[in-house]
Design a protein around this motif. Structure first.
Motif, PDB file in Angstrom:
ATOM      1  N   LEU A 124    -153.940 -14.577  68.608  1.00  0.00           N
ATOM      2  CA  LEU A 124    -154.918 -14.183  67.560  1.00  0.00           C
ATOM      3  C   LEU A 124    -154.901 -15.142  66.473  1.00  0.00           C
ATOM      4  CD1 LEU A 124    -156.771 -12.267  65.667  1.00  0.00           C
ATOM      5  CD2 LEU A 124    -154.636 -11.345  64.949  1.00  0.00           C
ATOM      6  N   GLY A 125    -156.363 -15.491  66.067  1.00  0.00           N
ATOM      7  CA  GLY A 125    -156.697 -16.620  65.243  1.00  0.00           C
ATOM      8  C   GLY A 125    -157.554 -15.771  63.993  1.00  0.00           C
ATOM      9  N   VAL A 126    -156.867 -15.691  62.763  1.00  0.00           N
ATOM     10  CA  VAL A 126    -157.689 -15.142  61.748  1.00  0.00           C
ATOM     11  C   VAL A 126    -158.553 -16.014  61.090  1.00  0.00           C
ATOM     12  CG1 VAL A 126    -157.719 -13.571  59.914  1.00  0.00           C
ATOM     13  CG2 VAL A 126    -155.845 -13.214  61.858  1.00  0.00           C
ATOM     14  N   ILE A 127    -159.984 -15.965  60.752  1.00  0.00           N
ATOM     15  CA  ILE A 127    -160.801 -16.706  60.078  1.00  0.00           C
ATOM     16  C   ILE A 127    -161.019 -16.239  58.788  1.00  0.00           C
ATOM     17  CG2 ILE A 127    -163.096 -17.637  60.264  1.00  0.00           C
ATOM     18  CD1 ILE A 127    -163.104 -17.925  63.086  1.00  0.00           C
ATOM     19  N   SER A 128    -160.362 -16.745  57.970  1.00  0.00           N
ATOM     20  CA  SER A 128    -160.408 -16.420  56.364  1.00  0.00           C
ATOM     21  C   SER A 128    -158.960 -15.704  55.711  1.00  0.00           C
ATOM     22  CB  SER A 128    -161.591 -15.547  56.138  1.00  0.00           C
ATOM     23  OG  SER A 128    -161.294 -14.269  55.612  1.00  0.00           O
ATOM     24  N   THR A 129    -158.750 -15.519  54.710  1.00  0.00           N
ATOM     25  CA  THR A 129    -157.468 -15.055  54.191  1.00  0.00           C
ATOM     26  C   THR A 129    -158.193 -13.852  53.364  1.00  0.00           C
ATOM     27  OG1 THR A 129    -157.388 -16.630  52.396  1.00  0.00           O
ATOM     28  CG2 THR A 129    -156.216 -16.937  54.062  1.00  0.00           C
TER      29      THR A 129
ATOM     30  N   TYR B 172    -151.051 -15.706  65.819  1.00  0.00           N
ATOM     31  CA  TYR B 172    -150.789 -17.103  66.152  1.00  0.00           C
ATOM     32  C   TYR B 172    -151.146 -18.029  65.067  1.00  0.00           C
ATOM     33  CZ  TYR B 172    -150.807 -21.541  68.872  1.00  0.00           C
ATOM     34  OH  TYR B 172    -150.567 -22.813  68.963  1.00  0.00           O
ATOM     35  N   GLY B 173    -152.385 -17.965  64.279  1.00  0.00           N
ATOM     36  CA  GLY B 173    -152.947 -18.920  63.543  1.00  0.00           C
ATOM     37  C   GLY B 173    -154.032 -18.137  62.416  1.00  0.00           C
ATOM     38  N   ILE B 174    -153.946 -18.691  61.135  1.00  0.00           N
ATOM     39  CA  ILE B 174    -154.744 -18.167  60.216  1.00  0.00           C
ATOM     40  C   ILE B 174    -155.405 -19.385  59.490  1.00  0.00           C
ATOM     41  CG2 ILE B 174    -152.931 -17.827  58.521  1.00  0.00           C
ATOM     42  CD1 ILE B 174    -154.539 -15.359  57.449  1.00  0.00           C
ATOM     43  N   ALA B 175    -156.679 -19.475  58.974  1.00  0.00           N
ATOM     44  CA  ALA B 175    -157.378 -20.373  58.490  1.00  0.00           C
ATOM     45  C   ALA B 175    -158.059 -20.095  57.398  1.00  0.00           C
ATOM     46  CB  ALA B 175    -158.385 -20.769  59.424  1.00  0.00           C
ATOM     47  N   SER B 176    -157.920 -20.947  56.296  1.00  0.00           N
ATOM     48  CA  SER B 176    -158.261 -21.036  55.029  1.00  0.00           C
ATOM     49  C   SER B 176    -159.443 -22.272  55.004  1.00  0.00           C
ATOM     50  CB  SER B 176    -157.591 -20.699  53.939  1.00  0.00           C
ATOM     51  OG  SER B 176    -158.193 -20.911  52.633  1.00  0.00           O
ATOM     52  N   ARG B 177    -160.328 -22.195  53.957  1.00  0.00           N
ATOM     53  CA  ARG B 177    -160.972 -23.839  53.428  1.00  0.00           C
ATOM     54  C   ARG B 177    -159.969 -24.309  52.554  1.00  0.00           C
ATOM     55  NH1 ARG B 177    -167.414 -22.117  53.068  1.00  0.00           N
ATOM     56  NH2 ARG B 177    -167.621 -21.252  55.242  1.00  0.00           N
ATOM     57  N   ASP B 178    -158.825 -23.915  52.234  1.00  0.00           N
ATOM     58  CA  ASP B 178    -157.863 -24.789  51.541  1.00  0.00           C
ATOM     59  C   ASP B 178    -156.384 -24.232  52.331  1.00  0.00           C
ATOM     60  OD1 ASP B 178    -156.663 -25.797  48.905  1.00  0.00           O
ATOM     61  OD2 ASP B 178    -155.507 -23.896  49.266  1.00  0.00           O
ATOM     62  N   LEU B 179    -156.116 -25.652  52.740  1.00  0.00           N
ATOM     63  CA  LEU B 179    -154.792 -25.761  53.518  1.00  0.00           C
ATOM     64  C   LEU B 179    -153.586 -24.994  52.908  1.00  0.00           C
ATOM     65  CD1 LEU B 179    -153.159 -26.303  56.292  1.00  0.00           C
ATOM     66  CD2 LEU B 179    -152.936 -28.582  55.266  1.00  0.00           C
ATOM     67  N   GLU B 180    -153.568 -25.084  51.850  1.00  0.00           N
ATOM     68  CA  GLU B 180    -152.157 -24.503  51.112  1.00  0.00           C
ATOM     69  C   GLU B 180    -152.395 -22.957  50.982  1.00  0.00           C
ATOM     70  OE1 GLU B 180    -148.696 -24.178  49.481  1.00  0.00           O
ATOM     71  OE2 GLU B 180    -149.603 -26.082  50.137  1.00  0.00           O
ATOM     72  N   THR B 181    -153.475 -22.468  50.925  1.00  0.00           N
ATOM     73  CA  THR B 181    -153.907 -21.003  50.916  1.00  0.00           C
ATOM     74  C   THR B 181    -153.323 -20.470  52.255  1.00  0.00           C
ATOM     75  OG1 THR B 181    -155.647 -21.163  49.001  1.00  0.00           O
ATOM     76  CG2 THR B 181    -155.561 -19.071  50.446  1.00  0.00           C
ATOM     77  N   ALA B 182    -153.995 -21.152  53.189  1.00  0.00           N
ATOM     78  CA  ALA B 182    -153.794 -20.961  54.604  1.00  0.00           C
ATOM     79  C   ALA B 182    -152.020 -20.843  55.122  1.00  0.00           C
ATOM     80  CB  ALA B 182    -154.483 -21.662  55.710  1.00  0.00           C
ATOM     81  N   LYS B 183    -151.264 -21.935  54.428  1.00  0.00           N
ATOM     82  CA  LYS B 183    -150.066 -21.841  54.508  1.00  0.00           C
ATOM     83  C   LYS B 183    -149.259 -20.707  53.882  1.00  0.00           C
ATOM     84  CE  LYS B 183    -149.583 -26.989  55.098  1.00  0.00           C
ATOM     85  NZ  LYS B 183    -148.942 -28.227  54.578  1.00  0.00           N
ATOM     86  N   GLN B 184    -149.758 -20.274  52.855  1.00  0.00           N
ATOM     87  CA  GLN B 184    -149.044 -19.137  52.088  1.00  0.00           C
ATOM     88  C   GLN B 184    -149.155 -18.056  52.959  1.00  0.00           C
ATOM     89  OE1 GLN B 184    -150.679 -19.213  48.364  1.00  0.00           O
ATOM     90  NE2 GLN B 184    -149.732 -21.169  47.494  1.00  0.00           N
ATOM     91  N   ALA B 185    -150.406 -17.530  53.274  1.00  0.00           N
ATOM     92  CA  ALA B 185    -150.800 -16.611  54.261  1.00  0.00           C
ATOM     93  C   ALA B 185    -150.141 -16.561  55.532  1.00  0.00           C
ATOM     94  CB  ALA B 185    -152.334 -16.487  54.599  1.00  0.00           C
ATOM     95  N   ALA B 186    -149.808 -17.978  55.876  1.00  0.00           N
ATOM     96  CA  ALA B 186    -148.990 -18.016  57.410  1.00  0.00           C
ATOM     97  C   ALA B 186    -147.653 -17.501  57.152  1.00  0.00           C
ATOM     98  CB  ALA B 186    -149.216 -19.147  58.020  1.00  0.00           C
TER      99      ALA B 186
END
Length: 400
Positions: free
Chosen positions: A32-37, A58-72
């Motif tokens: 699963l890939g999640v588009i947005s946080t 599997y993966g989560i995306a944000s328009r800000d990499l740091e935000t995505a890393k925190q959610a991941a």
């Protein structure tokens, strides 16, 4: 009350995931890939996926990499992406869940389909009916699953509600009345107030229309008799509230069903700044020849619900509830056993059906692309009668 309900379901999902251990994941599980946080993600897809043995976070995306890393890190995703496109381009991902603002649903759902990903897209499906038709056609051409996430329709109580209406025991449906409100209201500055991102109560609270169309299923929209909007003070194109009267025609005998739909993203408090209308759960009342049938908390029935049936002759009321099994799931074997689990949320039942559909298996209940098109056509018609513009297409492709 909608915002309060979301908070309740977040808590319910958290407790459920804590009390019930994460199952062993299948090595062939769907990635699963999640588009947005977005805030809805934990309840709508993350916690349901945690309890599903065939879905891998599997993966989560944000328009800000740091935000995505925190959610991941917080939710144990394997990868984080600094753009939605990077996630879609990853060949490892099997399906995506899209929880972007409404106006971006079509863009990212269509890009995901073209990249070979199955799509579970938050409601409303698209910004308008034209986008819905194009998206459904694209999914057919690609041979992929693309579904609007009207999670409530997958819950056993919804199927019991429909069985009661379809049984014929109470005669024909004469009228319906559905309501969804936010009290306290959606705060100023929220994306749901932005016209360019397809904001407005008829869009964000499209559940009320969904309750109605589910109840009269098979009936055709004949006419929007009336649609009166209360405009948002900061943008008159956006409906803060909407009162609609719609006529549906029953194809079996041609009789007409009048449906009232009321949505309000800033519902007036009983006592200003002191007592909000916290009891107004999203619900629908259906009058038939012989009874008044009321489905309380149709949006989040896993938290609490009831279906009351008041006999017109005797005045007596009986109450029914259904948290597992029921007309659709009762004889079906799921990843939680026969009929599912009583603690499963609407979102978990939805994910159960979605993964089975992706695998090409029979599913107890499904929302077709044609249903999502009809839903968007009805919203467009309401806006037209209310004298408001339909929500715009943001995608460059739709504008060309």
């Amino acid at each position: 009350m909608a915002l309060v309900l979301q908070a309740y379901t977040f808590a319910q999902q958290y407790v459920a995931s804590y009390l019930h251990p994460t199952p062993t994941k299948s090595p062939m599980g769907l990635k699963l890939g999640v588009i947005s946080t977005a805030q809805i993600n934990p309840a709508a897809i993350i916690h349901p996926a945690e309890t599903h043995p065939d879905v891998i976070l599997y993966g989560i995306a944000s328009r800000d990499l740091e935000t995505a890393k925190q959610a991941a890190q917080k939710y144990n995703f394997k990868k984080a992406y600094g753009s939605y496109q990077d996630l879609i381009d990853d060949p490892e991902i099997d399906f995506v869940y899209i929880s972007t603002p409404n106006g971006l649903h079509y863009e990212w759902a269509s890009k995901a389909l073209r990249a070979g990903k199955h799509v579970l897209c938050e409601k409303p499906f698209t910004s308008n009916a034209e986008e819905a038709r194009k998206l459904v056609e694209l999914a057919k051409v690609k041979g992929l699953v693309c579904e609007e996430a009207f999670h409530w329709q997958f819950h056993p109580s919804a199927h019991l509600f429909r069985e009661i209406l379809d049984s014929g025991r109470y005669g024909r449906i004469l009228r319906t009345s559905a309501i969804m409100t936010a009290s306290p209201g959606v705060p100023d500055g929220d994306i749901r107030w932005q016209f360019e991102l397809s904001g407005g109560s008829s869009m964000d609270m499209t559940y009320a229309l969904s309750f109605t169309r589910f109840a009269v299923h098979g009936a055709k929209l004949k006419e929007v008799q009336s649609a009166v909007a209360r405009p948002y003070a900061q943008d008159k194109r956006v409906d803060e509230a909407m009162h609609s009267l719609i006529l549906f025609e029953d194809p079996k005998d041609g009789h007409l069903i009048q449906s009232r739909i009321y949505t309000d993203m800033a519902r007036q408090w009983v006592i200003k700044k002191i007592v909000p209308r916290v009891w107004e759960f999203p619900s629908i009342e259906v009058e038939t020849d012989k009874a008044i049938i009321y489905y309380y908390n149709a949006m989040m029935p896993h938290l609490y619900h009831y279906i009351s049936i008041t006999d017109k002759t005797t005045g007596k009321t009986e109450y029914k509830k259904q948290y597992k099994g029921g007309p659709c799931w009762g004889e079906s074997w799921t990843t939680g056993g026969k009929g599912g689990k009583a603690y499963w949320s609407t979102y978990r039942y939805q994910l159960e059906a979605f993964t089975e559909k992706v695998r090409g298996k029979h599913v107890p209940y499904w929302i077709s692309g044609e249903e999502s098109i009809a839903q968007m056509e009805a919203i467009d018609a309401i806006y037209k009668i209310a004298g408001l513009p339909t929500r715009p297409s943001v995608s460059k492709e739709m504008k060309s």
